[in-house]
Every structure is written in C-alpha cells, then in structure tokens.
Design an enzyme around this catalytic site. Structure first.
Site, PDB file in Angstrom:
ATOM      1  N   ASP A 161       1.039  -0.912  -0.242  1.00 38.88           N
ATOM      2  CA  ASP A 161      -0.026   0.275  -0.082  1.00 38.88           C
ATOM      3  C   ASP A 161       0.562   1.052  -0.156  1.00 38.88           C
ATOM      4  O   ASP A 161       0.597   2.081  -0.683  1.00 38.88           O
ATOM      5  CB  ASP A 161      -1.076  -0.386   1.176  1.00 38.88           C
ATOM      6  CG  ASP A 161      -1.922   1.364   0.933  1.00 38.88           C
ATOM      7  OD1 ASP A 161      -2.810   1.623   0.348  1.00 38.88           O
ATOM      8  OD2 ASP A 161      -1.446   2.014   2.438  1.00 38.88           O
ATOM      9  N   SER A 183      -6.951  -0.331  -0.044  1.00 39.79           N
ATOM     10  CA  SER A 183      -5.434   0.594   0.793  1.00 39.79           C
ATOM     11  C   SER A 183      -6.520   0.309   1.778  1.00 39.79           C
ATOM     12  O   SER A 183      -5.720   0.362   2.742  1.00 39.79           O
ATOM     13  CB  SER A 183      -5.721   1.608  -0.168  1.00 39.79           C
ATOM     14  OG  SER A 183      -5.304   2.513   0.888  1.00 39.79           O
ATOM     15  N   LYS A 187      -4.599  -1.906   5.627  1.00 36.69           N
ATOM     16  CA  LYS A 187      -3.701  -1.167   6.757  1.00 36.69           C
ATOM     17  C   LYS A 187      -4.154  -1.365   8.002  1.00 36.69           C
ATOM     18  O   LYS A 187      -3.994  -2.042   8.568  1.00 36.69           O
ATOM     19  CB  LYS A 187      -3.826  -0.300   6.450  1.00 36.69           C
ATOM     20  CG  LYS A 187      -2.430   0.607   5.566  1.00 36.69           C
ATOM     21  CD  LYS A 187      -2.776   2.145   5.309  1.00 36.69           C
ATOM     22  CE  LYS A 187      -3.816   2.653   4.771  1.00 36.69           C
ATOM     23  NZ  LYS A 187      -3.479   3.575   3.483  1.00 36.69           N
TER      24      LYS A 187
END
Ligand code: URA
Length: 425
Positions: A161, A183, A187
């Site tokens: 990412d 994305s 995370k």
C-alpha cells in the site's frame, strides 16, 4: 503470466483472478513490474472497477505483503477511526485526544496527503520535532500511558500500500472504490484494528462524489471486514464544503487545538460528536446523552487538550512551534448574498498547489501554507467582507481562481448537515 496481459484484461473490463492480482502486486513490490506498468493497471482499475471478490483478493495480497501488528498488549478498548480523505479534515487530531480523555485507546497508523486531500501525517509534521515513526514498543507504550498514538505506516506494515499510495497520489488514480477499500482495509487489518470506524466522505471535495458510490465503498469495506472478523462501521459524511475553517497542514493543527480549547465550528462539532457517540456505543454501550455529557466535561475541563499536549510531547513535538507562513493575503467578497456552494475539490487543489501537498512523488511539503475560511455554505456575505485568508510562501495567488470557488446567490441557502447515514456495525 505477464503484466501486459493483466493490464489488457482489466482494460477490457474482465475479472482478474487471485493469481493475477498476486502476480501484479508482488511483482510491483519487488520491482519486476515498473511504475509505468502499475500506473496503467491502476488507471484501468479506476475506469473499469473490480468486483467484491477481486477487491477481497487485492486486500489480502496487500495485507500479506508485510508484517502484521499485534495490539493485544494494549490495555483497554482500542478504537480505530479512518477517513477516506477530504479537505480540511483534521478529525483524528481532535477525536484521538477526546476519546483518550474518555478512557478509550486510539492506536493509529495514518497516511500522508492523497491527491487533493490532506493526510494526518503531513499535518502532524507541521509541529516542529514531531516524530511520525516510532518502534512497535514505543507505540504500544504511548497508547498504554497516554491513550493514543498516531504514527506513519512504518516498518514493514503493508509495504504494497505504501508504494501504491505514493504512485496513486501523483497519477490521478485516487478515486476508485476497490483501490480505496483495499488500501484502507489492508492497513487496518495488518495494524491489528478490530473496531474500525470509517469516516466516509461524500461530495465534491471527497474521493467519492456521489452517495451511490459512497454506499458501494461502505458495503465493500463492511464485507471485507467481516471476512477478516473485524467490525466496520462507515459513517457517511458531507464533503461538499471544507470541514471546519482551516485547510493546510499547520493551520489544521491550530484549528484542532482551538477546538479542544472550546472554539468549535458547527460542522466539525457535529462530526466529532457523532464519532464520539459511535465509539462510546461500540465500546461501552453508552447512550448518546451520556457520551455527549462526558465529552463536554472532558473538553471544558481541559483534559482533552492535555491529552493532545501529552501525545505531541511524547512524539517529540513542540506544540508552541507550528509552521505557519507569515505571508498572508485577505480576500474579500465582491458580491452580496448567501453562500450557496464551495468548489471544495478546486480549493483542495489550490492548497495542494501552494505546496501543502505533492505533485511529484518526492516533492517536499510546505507545512505553513493554506486557507482560513471566514464563510461557510448558508452564510450571508456583504461586498467587501472577508471571505478567506490565504497563507502562502512562493506561489502567485490567483484571486479570480479563488473567488470562482464560491457561488453566491440572492436567496437564503440552508446550512449543510454533516452526517448523511451510517452503514455497518
Ligand atoms: N485513505 C487510504 O488510506 N487510502 C485511500 O486510498 C484513501 C484514503
């Protein structure tokens, strides 16, 4: 398998397989697939989309590109709030200290600016000395001691990412449901977040311009969350005008401190209140009335501001030293009437072009530039009255371009609500 076939397949609106997604992402990370090839694939994804299955594999591949963080050493209830990005969005800087003062923990990895939208990490770096990189142990210790920590995507957490985000920022490939969903979710999952609140911005200043696209993004994130056993709540919020008054890194930190001191814009207050109530409901099953009462106590007693101070100090920052340019120009309205709309995307681009964001991958940020709005949608404005102040360093200011972002009409205009709807939970 080769990358050209994969690009052409997506160009032809075909579904990519798990193996093709893995080949593209892993190849880009190790360098066998070049920036120009990945840019082309990203643009094909922006234009032709990905279904939920492809987006899930994209998330999984990105997640598996690096290490995972275990937050089990953090005592208490950990909440993670993430924004899809907007103009003037300083929510994390206000919400973190408030929740910490109310007994919750916020352990957060944040991003830099993306396209015309600002990023929390760039904002924090406008505070002199502030370190956005901490070791894992320092990060956990800070959350346990103070109640919050905000760091950049450091170490080896979702390196895919990190690399893709930088490329998307400068190739016009930010506005895509599968790219945003993967994305954010890669995370959040890699960094160990279990309770995730997404502030999903909708409107002319957001990455999602329409309510339909925002709902689709929300459903993708909630669904991906379920597959990884994470609770995801998406609060859809208005981004058809900048949030609060200040736009630009240092200026947004100042507005956050003002907020914690009790100087609160109506729209920012509406958003913070909803996010606080959502977090307190999820964590402690607290009613709205109780949550609002406790939040108001923590702000008026100065405890929330104290948390912000402790957090900044812990990460090496000097709260008295925030970068703001000393070159300022006040722009007044030439018209009389009510402010009907603000071209928020354009305003975000103007601020980015002043130096608050990047045009090329290795551009340096100018932390001190930005805009302070004196009028919001629905406000009455008189000729000669202040519309905004612009803080700049090097660039020429185009007053006509700035004024063209504001539509003034004769008839009264209603103020805009911030909260649109909530999906998930
Ligand atoms: N925030 C992210 O982390 N990623 C995106 O793509 C958009 C907003």
């Amino acid at each position: 398998m080769n990358i050209i076939d994969i690009i052409v397949k997506k160009k032809n609106k075909e579904e990519l397989s798990k193996e093709e997604i893995e080949y593209a992402i892993n190849g880009y990370l190790e360098g066998s697939i070049k920036d120009y090839q990945m840019s082309s694939l990203l643009m094909a994804i922006v234009l032709n989309g990905m279904n939920l299955e492809e987006t899930y594999y994209l998330t999984k591949t990105m997640l598996e590109s690096g290490d995972k963080c275990d937050l089990s050493e953090i005592e208490g209830f950990v909440i993670d709030k993430h924004s899809t990005g907007g103009v003037g969005d300083k929510t994390t800087l206000i919400l973190g200290p408030i929740l910490a003062s109310m007994g919750l923990k916020m352990a957060k990895m944040s991003g830099r600016g993306l396209g015309h939208t600002g990023g929390t990490i760039d904002k924090l770096e406008s505070i002199k000395g502030f370190k956005v990189e901490l070791s894992r142990d320092e990060f956990i210790k800070e959350v346990n001691e103070i109640g919050m920590s905000v760091i950049s995507q450091s170490g080896n957490i979702v390196p895919a990412d990190k690399k893709l985000y930088q490329l998307r920022d400068v190739t016009g490939t930010t506005e895509s449901i599968p790219l945003i969903a993967s994305s954010i979710m890669s995370k959040k999952i890699a960094s160990g977040s279990k309770n995730i609140i997404i502030d999903l911005k909708v409107g002319n200043g957001a990455l999602m311009k329409t309510l339909d696209s925002a709902r689709c993004l929300a459903n993708y994130m909630v669904e991906i969350g379920k597959r990884f056993d994470r609770s995801v709540i998406c609060v859809l919020t208005n981004m058809s005008e900048p949030l609060g008054k200040n736009i630009g890194n240092g200026l947004e930190v100042i507005e956050s401190i003002d907020y914690l001191n009790g100087l609160q814009s109506r729209d920012l207050k509406e958003l913070i209140t909803t996010l606080v109530c959502t977090a307190m409901k999820v964590s402690k099953n607290m009613s709205e009335e109780e949550a609002i009462k406790l939040m108001n106590e923590k702000v008026s007693s100065g405890e929330a501001l104290d948390k912000f101070r402790q957090f900044v100090e812990y990460q090496g920052g000097d709260i008295e030293s925030i970068d703001i340019s000393n070159k300022m120009l006040q722009i007044n309205s030439s018209k009389e009437g009510f402010l009907k709309s603000i071209n928020t995307l354009k305003l975000g681009e103007i601020v980015r072009n002043l130096g608050a964001g990047r045009i090329s991958k290795d551009d340096n940020i100018d932390y001190g530039v930005g805009i302070v709005l004196n009028k919001k949608v629905g406000d009455l404005i008189m000729p000669g009255e202040e519309l905004l102040k612009i803080y700049y360093n090097k660039k020429d200011i185009r007053i006509d371009e700035l004024l063209s972002c504001f539509e003034v009409v004769e008839e009264p205009v209603a103020r805009q609500d911030v909260i649109i709807e909530v999906i998930g939970g």
